[in-house]
Design a protein around this motif. Structure first.
Motif, PDB file in Angstrom:
ATOM      1  N   PRO A   1      17.459   1.980  -8.702  1.00  8.77           N
ATOM      2  CA  PRO A   1      16.089   3.143  -8.776  1.00  8.77           C
ATOM      3  C   PRO A   1      16.194   2.769  -9.587  1.00  8.77           C
ATOM      4  N   GLU A   2      14.838   2.845 -10.495  1.00  5.91           N
ATOM      5  CA  GLU A   2      14.601   3.982 -11.858  1.00  5.91           C
ATOM      6  C   GLU A   2      15.627   4.858 -12.033  1.00  5.91           C
ATOM      7  N   GLU A   3      15.466   5.698 -11.056  1.00  4.55           N
ATOM      8  CA  GLU A   3      16.047   7.643 -11.045  1.00  4.55           C
ATOM      9  C   GLU A   3      17.731   7.590 -10.659  1.00  4.55           C
TER      10      GLU A   3
ATOM     11  N   GLU B   1      11.382  -4.248 -16.467  1.00  2.00           N
ATOM     12  CA  GLU B   1      11.482  -3.687 -18.431  1.00  2.00           C
ATOM     13  C   GLU B   1      10.323  -3.117 -18.882  1.00  2.00           C
ATOM     14  N   GLN B   2      10.196  -2.283 -19.624  1.00  4.71           N
ATOM     15  CA  GLN B   2       8.921  -2.000 -20.682  1.00  4.71           C
ATOM     16  C   GLN B   2       9.239  -2.580 -21.706  1.00  4.71           C
ATOM     17  N   ASN B   3      10.673  -2.663 -22.067  1.00  2.14           N
ATOM     18  CA  ASN B   3      11.319  -2.873 -23.622  1.00  2.14           C
ATOM     19  C   ASN B   3      11.409  -4.570 -23.638  1.00  2.14           C
TER      20      ASN B   3
ATOM     21  N   TRP C   1       0.758  -1.760   0.124  1.00  2.32           N
ATOM     22  CA  TRP C   1       0.080  -0.218  -0.100  1.00  2.32           C
ATOM     23  C   TRP C   1       1.061   1.201  -0.141  1.00  2.32           C
ATOM     24  N   TYR C   2       0.237   2.427  -0.615  1.00  5.80           N
ATOM     25  CA  TYR C   2       0.785   3.929  -0.603  1.00  5.80           C
ATOM     26  C   TYR C   2      -0.225   4.614   0.145  1.00  5.80           C
ATOM     27  N   GLY C   3       0.124   4.719   1.618  1.00  6.16           N
ATOM     28  CA  GLY C   3      -1.372   5.294   2.493  1.00  6.16           C
ATOM     29  C   GLY C   3      -2.604   3.730   2.187  1.00  6.16           C
TER      30      GLY C   3
ATOM     31  N   GLY D   1       5.074  -5.698 -17.830  1.00  9.63           N
ATOM     32  CA  GLY D   1       4.197  -4.661 -17.601  1.00  9.63           C
ATOM     33  C   GLY D   1       4.213  -3.856 -18.378  1.00  9.63           C
ATOM     34  N   ARG D   2       2.945  -3.152 -17.949  1.00 11.07           N
ATOM     35  CA  ARG D   2       2.376  -1.892 -17.945  1.00 11.07           C
ATOM     36  C   ARG D   2       2.776  -0.728 -17.247  1.00 11.07           C
ATOM     37  N   ASN D   3       2.894   0.341 -17.408  1.00  6.71           N
ATOM     38  CA  ASN D   3       3.066   1.270 -17.283  1.00  6.71           C
ATOM     39  C   ASN D   3       1.562   0.774 -15.553  1.00  6.71           C
ATOM     40  N   GLY D   4       2.513   1.399 -14.290  1.00  4.46           N
ATOM     41  CA  GLY D   4       1.572   1.602 -13.100  1.00  4.46           C
ATOM     42  C   GLY D   4       0.887  -0.005 -12.751  1.00  4.46           C
ATOM     43  N   ALA D   5       1.765  -0.967 -13.171  1.00  7.71           N
ATOM     44  CA  ALA D   5       1.071  -2.622 -13.215  1.00  7.71           C
ATOM     45  C   ALA D   5       1.524  -2.404 -12.023  1.00  7.71           C
ATOM     46  N   GLY D   6       2.242  -1.997 -11.435  1.00 11.42           N
ATOM     47  CA  GLY D   6       2.628  -2.406  -9.630  1.00 11.42           C
ATOM     48  C   GLY D   6       4.418  -3.113 -10.215  1.00 11.42           C
ATOM     49  N   LYS D   7       5.241  -3.217 -11.046  1.00  6.42           N
ATOM     50  CA  LYS D   7       6.520  -3.330 -11.384  1.00  6.42           C
ATOM     51  C   LYS D   7       7.582  -3.348  -9.925  1.00  6.42           C
ATOM     52  N   THR D   8       7.192  -1.566 -10.033  1.00  4.52           N
ATOM     53  CA  THR D   8       8.248  -0.952  -8.991  1.00  4.52           C
ATOM     54  C   THR D   8       7.670  -1.278  -7.725  1.00  4.52           C
ATOM     55  N   THR D   9       6.855  -0.811  -7.406  1.00  2.00           N
ATOM     56  CA  THR D   9       6.622  -1.198  -6.326  1.00  2.00           C
ATOM     57  C   THR D   9       6.749  -2.743  -5.927  1.00  2.00           C
ATOM     58  N   THR D  10       6.903  -3.673  -6.615  1.00  2.00           N
ATOM     59  CA  THR D  10       7.547  -4.559  -6.110  1.00  2.00           C
ATOM     60  C   THR D  10       8.790  -4.865  -6.097  1.00  2.00           C
TER      61      THR D  10
ATOM     62  N   HIS E   1      -4.281   0.759  -2.365  1.00  2.00           N
ATOM     63  CA  HIS E   1      -3.653  -0.558  -2.314  1.00  2.00           C
ATOM     64  C   HIS E   1      -3.263  -1.053  -3.966  1.00  2.00           C
ATOM     65  N   VAL E   2      -1.991  -1.143  -4.208  1.00  2.00           N
ATOM     66  CA  VAL E   2      -1.607  -1.360  -4.777  1.00  2.00           C
ATOM     67  C   VAL E   2      -1.341  -2.826  -5.335  1.00  2.00           C
ATOM     68  N   LEU E   3      -0.444  -3.367  -4.263  1.00  2.00           N
ATOM     69  CA  LEU E   3       0.023  -4.822  -5.269  1.00  2.00           C
ATOM     70  C   LEU E   3      -1.179  -5.778  -4.023  1.00  2.00           C
TER      71      LEU E   3
ATOM     72  N   ASP F   1      16.167  -1.566 -11.931  1.00  2.00           N
ATOM     73  CA  ASP F   1      14.577  -0.722 -12.143  1.00  2.00           C
ATOM     74  C   ASP F   1      14.997  -0.406 -13.495  1.00  2.00           C
ATOM     75  N   GLU F   2      14.003  -0.223 -14.694  1.00  2.00           N
ATOM     76  CA  GLU F   2      14.840   0.250 -15.950  1.00  2.00           C
ATOM     77  C   GLU F   2      15.528   0.526 -16.752  1.00  2.00           C
ATOM     78  N   PRO F   3      16.875  -0.500 -16.448  1.00  2.00           N
ATOM     79  CA  PRO F   3      18.165   0.058 -16.470  1.00  2.00           C
ATOM     80  C   PRO F   3      18.352   0.615 -18.154  1.00  2.00           C
TER      81      PRO F   3
HETATM   82  P1  ATP Z   1       5.646   2.262 -14.226  1.00  2.00           P
HETATM   83  O1  ATP Z   1       6.894   2.182 -15.107  1.00  2.00           O
HETATM   84  O2  ATP Z   1       5.133   3.706 -13.703  1.00  2.00           O
HETATM   85  O3  ATP Z   1       6.533   2.443 -12.846  1.00  2.00           O
HETATM   86  P2  ATP Z   1       5.157  -0.030 -12.419  1.00  2.00           P
HETATM   87  O4  ATP Z   1       4.126  -0.785 -12.672  1.00  2.00           O
HETATM   88  O5  ATP Z   1       6.648  -0.210 -11.282  1.00  2.00           O
HETATM   89  O6  ATP Z   1       5.159   1.240 -13.384  1.00  2.00           O
HETATM   90  P3  ATP Z   1       4.608   1.294  -9.706  1.00  2.00           P
HETATM   91  O7  ATP Z   1       4.961   2.192  -9.993  1.00  2.00           O
HETATM   92  O8  ATP Z   1       4.465  -0.414  -8.962  1.00  2.00           O
HETATM   93  O9  ATP Z   1       4.344   0.772 -11.341  1.00  2.00           O
HETATM   94  O10 ATP Z   1       2.944   2.057  -9.207  1.00  2.00           O
HETATM   95  C1  ATP Z   1       1.609   0.664  -8.532  1.00  2.00           C
HETATM   96  C2  ATP Z   1       0.831   1.481  -9.520  1.00  2.00           C
HETATM   97  O11 ATP Z   1       1.262   2.696  -8.196  1.00  2.00           O
HETATM   98  C3  ATP Z   1       0.533   2.684  -9.840  1.00  2.00           C
HETATM   99  O12 ATP Z   1      -0.958   3.155  -9.461  1.00  2.00           O
HETATM  100  C4  ATP Z   1       0.844   3.808  -9.324  1.00  2.00           C
HETATM  101  O13 ATP Z   1       0.265   5.525  -9.581  1.00  2.00           O
HETATM  102  C5  ATP Z   1       1.124   4.036  -7.502  1.00  2.00           C
HETATM  103  N1  ATP Z   1       2.498   4.339  -6.994  1.00  2.00           N
HETATM  104  C6  ATP Z   1       3.794   4.395  -7.590  1.00  2.00           C
HETATM  105  N2  ATP Z   1       4.401   5.342  -6.422  1.00  2.00           N
HETATM  106  C7  ATP Z   1       2.956   5.869  -5.073  1.00  2.00           C
HETATM  107  C8  ATP Z   1       3.210   6.613  -4.656  1.00  2.00           C
HETATM  108  N3  ATP Z   1       4.577   6.779  -3.505  1.00  2.00           N
HETATM  109  N4  ATP Z   1       2.020   6.796  -4.016  1.00  2.00           N
HETATM  110  C9  ATP Z   1       0.699   6.583  -3.960  1.00  2.00           C
HETATM  111  N5  ATP Z   1       1.061   5.920  -5.207  1.00  2.00           N
HETATM  112  C10 ATP Z   1       2.128   5.719  -6.234  1.00  2.00           C
END
Ligand code: ATP
Length: 235
Positions: free
Chosen positions: A87-89, A192-194, A15-17, A39-48, A20-22, A160-162
């Motif tokens: 990290p990606e950044e 990866e997106q690629n 969760w972020y606050g 997976g697509r943008n926002g799928a939850g890869k970075t959060t994993t 609930h994302v995963l 993360d997305e090197p």
């Molecule tokens: P991307 O390639 O866009 O990073 P991703 O698959 O890595 O995609 P995540 O970054 O894990 O996706 O994001 C998963 C969900 O969590 C998305 O809906 C995103 O908007 C949300 N999210 C990511 N970071 C935060 C944050 N710091 N606070 C609140 N919500 C967040």
């Protein structure tokens, strides 16, 4: 015989606050494997990746690293088990030189690369030692970020997305580095997106959608599953 997993993730939620994302991530990584999370943008890869690393405030489920449950450990204890996160950044410190950036993270384990070993992998870095970290090109910053993690002794890398935003020739260099690290015995999870790039480095691919792993594709089955993959990624 099955090889005991390096990492076993079961029912991972995060969760972020209040958000609930995963919703129950399940996957395994064997020692010495390179696997991707696609997976697509926002799928939850970075959060994993962040959840494995323990830098997400609220998470639950099970993350077992080399037999040890880590879900309730603080991130510095997880790092000491030998996981390194890039990290990606990239996290290069603007006010520090390349050399200072390299020296900053503490060693977490024996077996960390020496500066000379890092320069063998990334010759560009050596020429730029006294430069400010952020004066480097995007590709050099990525190499600095990876080199810095190798110095800590981490043997399990979360990248993360090197390749994000890098020119094709630099992407090829990053790919060669990842293959070299695999040969040297590192275990790697790559976000990866690629998927064209992912196919040049990975053994297997997990597809993440809406906070769950919905499929797994062996790299040698990628071509046979290309239609399905295009559907997952929306390309
Ligand atoms: P991307 O390639 O866009 O990073 P991703 O698959 O890595 O995609 P995540 O970054 O894990 O996706 O994001 C998963 C969900 O969590 C998305 O809906 C995103 O908007 C949300 N999210 C990511 N970071 C935060 C944050 N710091 N606070 C609140 N919500 C967040």
């Amino acid at each position: 015989a099955t090889i005991a997993p390096m990492l076993k993730v079961r029912g991972l939620e995060a969760w972020y606050g209040e958000s609930h994302v995963l919703h129950g991530i399940d996957f395994d990584v064997a020692p010495g494997e390179v696997v991707t999370l696609l997976g697509r943008n926002g799928a939850g890869k970075t959060t994993t990746l962040k959840s494995i690393m323990g830098v997400i405030g609220k998470r639950k489920g099970s993350v077992v690293l080399e037999g040890a449950e880590t879900i309730n450990l603080p991130s510095r204890a997880i790092a000491r088990l030998g996981i390194g996160y890039v990290p990606e950044e990239r996290g290069i410190y603007a006010s520090l030189s390349v050399e200072e950036n390299l020296m900053l993270p503490p060693r977490v384990r024996p077996g960390g690369l020496s500066l000379e070993q890092i320069f063998t992998l990334f010759p560009n870095i050596k020429e730029r030692l006294k430069s400010q970290g952020t004066k480097l090109s995007g590709g050099e910053q990525q190499m600095l970020a990876i080199g810095r993690i190798l110095r800590t002794g981490a043997h399990f890398l979360l990248l993360d997305e090197p390749t994000e935003g890098l020119a094709p020739v630099i992407i090829d260099q990053i790919g060669a580095t990842i293959r070299r690290l695999k040969q040297d015995g590192y275990t790697i999870i790559l976000v990866e997106q690629n998927f064209r790039f992912a196919a040049t480095v990975a053994d297997r691919h997990y597809v993440v959608e809406q906070g769950r792993v919905i499929d797994m594709i062996e790299n040698d089955q990628l071509d046979a599953n290309i239609g399905k993959l295009h559907g997952y990624l929306g390309v």
